[in-house]
Design an enzyme around this catalytic site. Structure first.
Site, PDB file in Angstrom:
ATOM      1  N   ASP A  68      -2.004  -6.815  -6.965  1.00  0.00           N
ATOM      2  CA  ASP A  68      -3.350  -6.740  -6.403  1.00  0.00           C
ATOM      3  C   ASP A  68      -3.410  -7.795  -5.314  1.00  0.00           C
ATOM      4  O   ASP A  68      -3.391  -8.999  -5.591  1.00  0.00           O
ATOM      5  CB  ASP A  68      -4.417  -6.988  -7.478  1.00  0.00           C
ATOM      6  CG  ASP A  68      -5.804  -6.698  -6.925  1.00  0.00           C
ATOM      7  OD1 ASP A  68      -6.023  -6.874  -5.703  1.00  0.00           O
ATOM      8  OD2 ASP A  68      -6.684  -6.286  -7.715  1.00  0.00           O
ATOM      9  N   LYS A  74     -10.061  -5.304  11.374  1.00  0.00           N
ATOM     10  CA  LYS A  74      -8.977  -4.735  12.183  1.00  0.00           C
ATOM     11  C   LYS A  74      -8.907  -5.424  13.555  1.00  0.00           C
ATOM     12  O   LYS A  74      -7.838  -5.527  14.152  1.00  0.00           O
ATOM     13  CB  LYS A  74      -9.153  -3.217  12.312  1.00  0.00           C
ATOM     14  CG  LYS A  74      -8.952  -2.497  10.984  1.00  0.00           C
ATOM     15  CD  LYS A  74      -7.549  -2.741  10.402  1.00  0.00           C
ATOM     16  CE  LYS A  74      -7.276  -1.987   9.129  1.00  0.00           C
ATOM     17  NZ  LYS A  74      -5.916  -2.185   8.615  1.00  0.00           N
ATOM     18  N   GLU A  90       5.693   4.844  -9.129  1.00  0.00           N
ATOM     19  CA  GLU A  90       6.799   5.448  -9.894  1.00  0.00           C
ATOM     20  C   GLU A  90       6.958   6.922  -9.549  1.00  0.00           C
ATOM     21  O   GLU A  90       8.080   7.438  -9.463  1.00  0.00           O
ATOM     22  CB  GLU A  90       6.573   5.238 -11.390  1.00  0.00           C
ATOM     23  CG  GLU A  90       6.922   3.803 -11.769  1.00  0.00           C
ATOM     24  CD  GLU A  90       6.459   3.393 -13.147  1.00  0.00           C
ATOM     25  OE1 GLU A  90       5.626   4.127 -13.751  1.00  0.00           O
ATOM     26  OE2 GLU A  90       6.920   2.332 -13.612  1.00  0.00           O
ATOM     27  N   GLY A 119       0.821  -1.220   0.000  1.00  0.00           N
ATOM     28  CA  GLY A 119       0.000   0.000   0.000  1.00  0.00           C
ATOM     29  C   GLY A 119       0.845   1.257   0.000  1.00  0.00           C
ATOM     30  O   GLY A 119       0.517   2.247   0.661  1.00  0.00           O
ATOM     31  N   ALA A 120       1.940   1.236  -0.770  1.00  0.00           N
ATOM     32  CA  ALA A 120       2.867   2.376  -0.759  1.00  0.00           C
ATOM     33  C   ALA A 120       2.471   3.457  -1.763  1.00  0.00           C
ATOM     34  O   ALA A 120       3.165   4.462  -1.876  1.00  0.00           O
ATOM     35  CB  ALA A 120       4.285   1.881  -1.051  1.00  0.00           C
ATOM     36  N   SER A 121       1.358   3.264  -2.476  1.00  0.00           N
ATOM     37  CA  SER A 121       1.003   4.263  -3.496  1.00  0.00           C
ATOM     38  C   SER A 121       0.386   5.520  -2.902  1.00  0.00           C
ATOM     39  O   SER A 121       0.281   6.533  -3.589  1.00  0.00           O
ATOM     40  CB  SER A 121       0.037   3.641  -4.518  1.00  0.00           C
ATOM     41  OG  SER A 121      -1.115   3.166  -3.858  1.00  0.00           O
ATOM     42  N   TYR A 160     -15.379  -3.584   8.336  1.00  0.00           N
ATOM     43  CA  TYR A 160     -14.018  -3.012   8.380  1.00  0.00           C
ATOM     44  C   TYR A 160     -13.428  -3.191   9.777  1.00  0.00           C
ATOM     45  O   TYR A 160     -12.299  -3.677   9.941  1.00  0.00           O
ATOM     46  CB  TYR A 160     -14.048  -1.529   7.993  1.00  0.00           C
ATOM     47  CG  TYR A 160     -12.707  -0.853   8.207  1.00  0.00           C
ATOM     48  CD1 TYR A 160     -11.612  -1.191   7.413  1.00  0.00           C
ATOM     49  CD2 TYR A 160     -12.519   0.087   9.224  1.00  0.00           C
ATOM     50  CE1 TYR A 160     -10.367  -0.603   7.624  1.00  0.00           C
ATOM     51  CE2 TYR A 160     -11.279   0.681   9.441  1.00  0.00           C
ATOM     52  CZ  TYR A 160     -10.206   0.328   8.636  1.00  0.00           C
ATOM     53  OH  TYR A 160      -8.977   0.895   8.855  1.00  0.00           O
ATOM     54  N   VAL A 208      -6.390   9.483  10.292  1.00  0.00           N
ATOM     55  CA  VAL A 208      -5.209   9.968   9.577  1.00  0.00           C
ATOM     56  C   VAL A 208      -5.698  10.516   8.234  1.00  0.00           C
ATOM     57  O   VAL A 208      -6.507   9.859   7.563  1.00  0.00           O
ATOM     58  CB  VAL A 208      -4.197   8.824   9.298  1.00  0.00           C
ATOM     59  CG1 VAL A 208      -2.897   9.373   8.726  1.00  0.00           C
ATOM     60  CG2 VAL A 208      -3.923   8.002  10.555  1.00  0.00           C
TER      61      VAL A 208
HETATM   62  N1  NAP Z   1      -6.584   6.842   7.334  1.00  0.00           N
HETATM   63  C1  NAP Z   1      -7.025   6.486   8.532  1.00  0.00           C
HETATM   64  O1  NAP Z   1      -7.731   7.256   9.217  1.00  0.00           O
HETATM   65  C2  NAP Z   1      -6.648   5.145   9.098  1.00  0.00           C
HETATM   66  C3  NAP Z   1      -6.909   4.909  10.468  1.00  0.00           C
HETATM   67  C4  NAP Z   1      -6.579   3.685  11.012  1.00  0.00           C
HETATM   68  C5  NAP Z   1      -5.993   2.718  10.218  1.00  0.00           C
HETATM   69  N2  NAP Z   1      -5.755   2.958   8.902  1.00  0.00           N
HETATM   70  C6  NAP Z   1      -5.131   1.893   8.104  1.00  0.00           C
HETATM   71  O2  NAP Z   1      -3.953   2.402   7.500  1.00  0.00           O
HETATM   72  C7  NAP Z   1      -3.625   1.618   6.359  1.00  0.00           C
HETATM   73  C8  NAP Z   1      -3.260   2.547   5.211  1.00  0.00           C
HETATM   74  O3  NAP Z   1      -4.397   3.291   4.853  1.00  0.00           O
HETATM   75  P1  NAP Z   1      -4.332   4.824   4.420  1.00  0.00           P
HETATM   76  O4  NAP Z   1      -5.062   5.595   5.438  1.00  0.00           O
HETATM   77  O5  NAP Z   1      -2.974   5.207   4.073  1.00  0.00           O
HETATM   78  O6  NAP Z   1      -5.299   4.781   3.142  1.00  0.00           O
HETATM   79  P2  NAP Z   1      -5.038   4.950   1.586  1.00  0.00           P
HETATM   80  O7  NAP Z   1      -4.377   6.248   1.298  1.00  0.00           O
HETATM   81  O8  NAP Z   1      -6.357   4.665   0.955  1.00  0.00           O
HETATM   82  O9  NAP Z   1      -4.013   3.780   1.249  1.00  0.00           O
HETATM   83  C9  NAP Z   1      -4.400   2.441   1.128  1.00  0.00           C
HETATM   84  C10 NAP Z   1      -3.319   1.690   0.377  1.00  0.00           C
HETATM   85  O10 NAP Z   1      -3.705   0.315   0.267  1.00  0.00           O
HETATM   86  C11 NAP Z   1      -3.531  -0.091  -1.080  1.00  0.00           C
HETATM   87  N3  NAP Z   1      -4.471  -1.137  -1.470  1.00  0.00           N
HETATM   88  C12 NAP Z   1      -5.810  -1.155  -1.282  1.00  0.00           C
HETATM   89  N4  NAP Z   1      -6.334  -2.253  -1.854  1.00  0.00           N
HETATM   90  C13 NAP Z   1      -5.300  -2.935  -2.421  1.00  0.00           C
HETATM   91  C14 NAP Z   1      -5.208  -4.135  -3.182  1.00  0.00           C
HETATM   92  N5  NAP Z   1      -6.283  -4.864  -3.503  1.00  0.00           N
HETATM   93  N6  NAP Z   1      -3.997  -4.538  -3.604  1.00  0.00           N
HETATM   94  C15 NAP Z   1      -2.883  -3.794  -3.331  1.00  0.00           C
HETATM   95  N7  NAP Z   1      -2.905  -2.667  -2.613  1.00  0.00           N
HETATM   96  C16 NAP Z   1      -4.110  -2.229  -2.172  1.00  0.00           C
HETATM   97  C17 NAP Z   1      -3.762   1.175  -1.902  1.00  0.00           C
HETATM   98  O11 NAP Z   1      -3.084   1.092  -3.157  1.00  0.00           O
HETATM   99  P3  NAP Z   1      -3.767   0.931  -4.610  1.00  0.00           P
HETATM  100  O12 NAP Z   1      -5.104   1.546  -4.578  1.00  0.00           O
HETATM  101  O13 NAP Z   1      -2.785   1.613  -5.511  1.00  0.00           O
HETATM  102  O14 NAP Z   1      -3.793  -0.556  -4.831  1.00  0.00           O
HETATM  103  C18 NAP Z   1      -3.119   2.226  -1.024  1.00  0.00           C
HETATM  104  O15 NAP Z   1      -1.739   2.317  -1.314  1.00  0.00           O
HETATM  105  C19 NAP Z   1      -4.837   0.728   6.096  1.00  0.00           C
HETATM  106  O16 NAP Z   1      -4.576  -0.573   6.572  1.00  0.00           O
HETATM  107  C20 NAP Z   1      -5.940   1.385   6.924  1.00  0.00           C
HETATM  108  O17 NAP Z   1      -6.905   0.437   7.325  1.00  0.00           O
HETATM  109  C21 NAP Z   1      -6.064   4.158   8.314  1.00  0.00           C
END
Ligand code: NAP
Length: 255
Positions: free
Chosen positions: A66, A166, A47, A16-18, A162, A197
């Site tokens: 994926d 978790k 990239e 999930g580095a995108s 969801y 976040v």
């Molecule tokens: N933001 C918050 O408030 C929050 C709070 C608590 C926990 N979290 C957790 O933090 C983590 C990161 O989330 P984020 O907040 O940074 O959200 P985000 O910006 O939506 O990032 C999610 C990442 O997961 C990747 N992803 C999703 N489905 C995928 C798949 N099928 N295959 C490969 N990659 C996939 C996405 O990449 P692609 O779409 O490019 O595949 C993206 O890089 C998650 O586990 C989330 O549950 C977030």
């Protein structure tokens, strides 16, 4: 003082580095001198991250995947193992959430959350630990969980699946830790459970860009870099110190 020095030149794989947290963690670990393997579906975003990082391009592997598909996960690890010998740090960050009440019966969304947030996390952990155990056997696995693993936000309807995923991550953190101890391994496992976040997460969760931007404007949030700093702290701990789960909220977050 704890430092990241001993990880210099070693390999971190970040899922999930995108975007969001994963992107910030990749940046942090690259700046700390680690070689990074960055994964997600959106290759262009990965990239773009490489172009922004001021590091030797041979220290980065861009691996589109994926995570819903086990064959693709296996291929990612095969590539890292073949090119760099394996992974020393795995950051299981990729995750997806949808507001989708059980009464609506949307099996596809439930399945996607379970596949990415639980099954892929376990599969990546299995692949990484199998390789780590054949080498120095002292890697670190970090799971990005959620505050939702500890409390159900009052009034939040439709986030049950969801949150369930978790809670599974919370449980897996402890059960995998015990597995590692039973194997006599030095591999450590830690989780981080953040509150809100500001990332792309809310837009996907709410399926509404305006509502997501509204949420982030009226509420205090953490930044992805705040979580990346916590990852840095966890990795900087000496071998005998294993942070278990770091729960972190924006200071003003009530629930
Ligand atoms: N933001 C918050 O408030 C929050 C709070 C608590 C926990 N979290 C957790 O933090 C983590 C990161 O989330 P984020 O907040 O940074 O959200 P985000 O910006 O939506 O990032 C999610 C990442 O997961 C990747 N992803 C999703 N489905 C995928 C798949 N099928 N295959 C490969 N990659 C996939 C996405 O990449 P692609 O779409 O490019 O595949 C993206 O890089 C998650 O586990 C989330 O549950 C977030």
């Amino acid at each position: 003082m704890y430092t990241l020095e001993r990880w210099t030149g070693r390999v971190a794989l970040i899922t999930g580095a995108s975007s969001g947290i994963g992107r910030a963690v990749a940046k942090k670990l690259a700046e700390a001198g680690m070689r990074i393997a960055i994964c997600s579906r959106r290759k262009e975003q990965l990239e773009q991250l490489v172009n922004q990082l001021d590091i030797d391009p041979t220290s980065v592997l861009v691996l589109p995947v994926d995570l819903r598909f086990p064959k693709e996960i296996k291929e990612v690890f095969n590539q890292v193992n073949a090119i760099w010998g394996g992974v020393d740090v795995l950051v299981n960050n990729a995750g997806v959430g949808y507001k989708t009440p059980v009464y609506q019966g949307n099996l596809d969304l439930w399945r996607e959350m379970v596949d990415v947030n639980i099954l892929a996390l376990c599969h990546c952990t299995y692949e990484a630990m199998t390789n780590m155990r054949k080498r120095e056997d002292n890697g670190h696995i970090i799971l990005i969980s959620s505050l939702g693993a500890y409390r159900h936000k009052p009034g939040s309807i439709g986030n049950g699946m969801y949150v369930a995923t978790k809670r599974a991550v919370r449980s897996l953190t402890e059960s995998i830790r015990m597995e590692l101890r039973s194997l006599g391994s030095n591999i450590r496992i830690s989780a981080i459970s953040p509150g809100l976040v500001e990332t792309e997460f809310a837009e996907r969760f709410l399926q509404n860009a305006e509502a997501a931007s509204d949420l982030y404007q009226k509420t205090q949030t953490l930044n992805p870099s705040d979580i990346a700093e916590i990852v840095g702290f966890i990795l900087s701990c000496p071998q005998h110190v294993q942070p278990h789960d770091v729960i972190v909220r924006p200071t003003r977050q009530l629930s």
